[in-house]
Design an enzyme around this catalytic site. Structure first.
Site, PDB file in Angstrom:
ATOM      1  N   HIS A   1       0.860  -1.191   0.000  1.00 50.65           N
ATOM      2  CA  HIS A   1       0.000   0.000   0.000  1.00 50.65           C
ATOM      3  C   HIS A   1       0.894   1.237   0.000  1.00 50.65           C
ATOM      4  O   HIS A   1       2.046   1.191   0.445  1.00 50.65           O
ATOM      5  CB  HIS A   1      -0.890   0.004   1.251  1.00 50.65           C
ATOM      6  CG  HIS A   1      -2.048  -0.945   1.166  1.00 50.65           C
ATOM      7  ND1 HIS A   1      -3.031  -1.012   2.130  1.00 50.65           N
ATOM      8  CD2 HIS A   1      -2.362  -1.876   0.226  1.00 50.65           C
ATOM      9  CE1 HIS A   1      -3.919  -1.941   1.775  1.00 50.65           C
ATOM     10  NE2 HIS A   1      -3.529  -2.480   0.641  1.00 50.65           N
TER      11      HIS A   1
ATOM     12  N   GLU B   1       1.013   3.833   1.831  1.00 46.74           N
ATOM     13  CA  GLU B   1       1.536   4.234   3.146  1.00 46.74           C
ATOM     14  C   GLU B   1       2.746   3.386   3.540  1.00 46.74           C
ATOM     15  O   GLU B   1       3.759   3.905   4.006  1.00 46.74           O
ATOM     16  CB  GLU B   1       0.450   4.050   4.229  1.00 46.74           C
ATOM     17  CG  GLU B   1      -0.810   4.852   4.012  1.00 46.74           C
ATOM     18  CD  GLU B   1      -1.885   4.063   3.279  1.00 46.74           C
ATOM     19  OE1 GLU B   1      -1.570   3.424   2.250  1.00 46.74           O
ATOM     20  OE2 GLU B   1      -3.039   4.098   3.732  1.00 46.74           O
TER      21      GLU B   1
ATOM     22  N   CYS C   1      -5.961   1.787   5.878  1.00 39.29           N
ATOM     23  CA  CYS C   1      -6.583   0.542   6.335  1.00 39.29           C
ATOM     24  C   CYS C   1      -5.955   0.144   7.681  1.00 39.29           C
ATOM     25  O   CYS C   1      -5.029   0.793   8.163  1.00 39.29           O
ATOM     26  CB  CYS C   1      -6.380  -0.559   5.294  1.00 39.29           C
ATOM     27  SG  CYS C   1      -4.682  -1.171   5.190  1.00 39.29           S
TER      28      CYS C   1
ATOM     29  N   CYS D   1      -2.130  -0.506   7.503  1.00 45.20           N
ATOM     30  CA  CYS D   1      -1.326   0.710   7.407  1.00 45.20           C
ATOM     31  C   CYS D   1      -1.390   1.516   8.701  1.00 45.20           C
ATOM     32  O   CYS D   1      -0.394   2.130   9.108  1.00 45.20           O
ATOM     33  CB  CYS D   1      -1.773   1.545   6.223  1.00 45.20           C
ATOM     34  SG  CYS D   1      -1.376   0.749   4.648  1.00 45.20           S
TER      35      CYS D   1
HETATM   36 ZN   LIG Z   1      -3.331   0.100   3.743  1.00 42.04          ZN
END
Ligand SMILES: [Zn+2]
Length: 142
Positions: free
Chosen positions: A46, A48, A76, A79
């Site tokens: 992801h 992040e 999410c 993260c």
């Molecule tokens: Zn994430």
């Protein structure tokens, strides 16, 4: 946040879900990234995590106290945990994610007793632009 939005657009152009993140320390951009889960065949890639990973590599530390992360979409749970473990100071995010977010939706990771470091959280930055990028991406997928 403009740079994070640019990263999101670039991710979308690569066929990735368009989310972008920028890591800032002492007023300077340390790392910026977009989603690369498909390219890397890596569910943890992801935006992040990519930005934190790159930032840690550049700074040479596993933790980045004093660093701030700008993300186009509410992180999410995975993260949010990474943000906590990296000891980031502040999280600025754009659009809320009622379906997949883990900060102000879902498990609300930073509010749990098992979370040992919570950043200051500020939301709603360029939220409409971040939402538009995502909507356009998924509209084109159909
Ligand atoms: Zn994430």
């Amino acid at each position: 946040m403009d740079l994070a939005l640019a990263e999101a657009r670039m991710a979308g152009a690569r066929g990735e879900v368009p989310v972008g993140a920028v890591l800032v320390l002492n007023g300077e951009v340390v790392a910026s990234a977009g989603n690369r889960t498909r390219e890397r065949n890596d569910v943890t890639a992801h935006a992040e995590i990519e930005a934190i990973r790159e930032g840690c590599r550049i700074i040479g530390d596993e933790r980045l106290p004093g660093a701030d992360l700008y993300v186009t979409l509410e992180p999410c749970t995975m993260c949010a945990a990474a943000i906590s473990f990296a000891r980031l100071r502040r999280l600025y995010y754009g659009a809320e994610d009622p379906k997949g977010g883990g900060v102000d939706n879902g498990v609300r990771f930073f509010s749990q007793p098992t979370c040992h470091h919570a950043p200051e959280v500020y939301s709603g930055f360029s939220a409409q632009a971040a939402t538009d990028i995502l909507k356009q991406f998924f509209a084109e997928k159909r």
